[in-house]
Design an enzyme around this catalytic site. Structure first.
Site: not given
Length: 236
Positions: A144-146, A148
């Site tokens: 999640c968030c950055i 990936p």
């Protein structure tokens, strides 16, 4: 020496996604280069899939974003919580049903050099190994968030989301990350903050989380959707 860390969530319970999951403890941040060391924490077994939660430190700006970590489990950090820590090198896909990577700048600073190098980033060698191991074994990976960007770098052609591709008046301040993901050879899929994207072929599940400027409960909804999908895939 401060280092990127990982934790193991033995037997994560699926009930209410962010309220019923237990047993994880985030750890300390590191420098801007991908750390050569990482760690994992183990706890008592619980019914359900055995999930490894990979964390990059303690705190949004130099490690794992604590809201994102605690939306998966009811603890904050190994810096303030007790627990035995061992090297990430000991984490094996053979012993777990899935792996989850919360976000926070640690994913871009400690688990990789994305914060500095963008599409030319390098990924921590054990993080790369873990991603490839779980992928090869056909076991689901949630990010999640950055975070990936880690999958985008390591798993060529993977489909991920970091939210929308336009800033939309500041609602999506990190929208440019979508282009970097494409430059890494991955496919970006636009999703709202409460949604999770499932790459069925690669068994990779992603959600935008704090890539969006919105209320915390919307972010929790998205993380909950990601965790639920990961657990569903782990049971198949």
């Amino acid at each position: 020496m401060a280092a990127a860390r990982t934790l193991v969530a033995p037997r994560l319970a699926a009930a209410s996604t962010f309220a019923s999951l237990h047993c994880l403890r985030p750890l300390l941040p590191s420098r801007l280069a991908p750390s050569p060391r990482a760690a994992l924490h183990g706890s008592a077994p619980r019914p359900g899939p055995r999930v490894a939660l990979v964390l990059s430190g303690c705190g949004v700006y130099d490690g794992t974003e604590l809201h994102e970590a605690s939306a998966n489990v009811l603890t904050e950090s190994a810096r303030i919580a007790r627990g035995k820590i061992t090297d990430l090198a000991q984490l094996s896909a053979a012993n777990h049903d899935a792996a989850i990577f919360p976000g926070g700048f640690g994913a871009a600073k400690n688990l990789s050099t994305f914060a500095v190098d963008g599409k030319d980033c390098k990924v921590n060698r054990d993080v790369e190994r873990v991603l490839k191991e779980f992928h090869t074994a056909g076991k689901p990976i949630g990010l999640c968030c950055i975070a990936p960007v880690l999958a985008a770098k390591v798993l060529r052609g993977v489909e991920v989301t970091v939210g929308h591709e336009q800033e939309e008046g500041g609602k999506w301040p990190y929208a440019g990350t979508a282009e970097a993901i494409k430059a890494l050879g991955a496919k970006h899929r636009a999703k709202d903050v409460t949604e999770a994207h499932v790459d069925q072929k690669n068994k990779v599940v992603t959600t935008p989380a704090f890539m969006c400027e919105t209320a915390l409960h919307h972010i929790h909804d998205g993380i909950g959707a990601m965790v639920t999908k990961v657990l569903e895939l782990a049971r198949k």
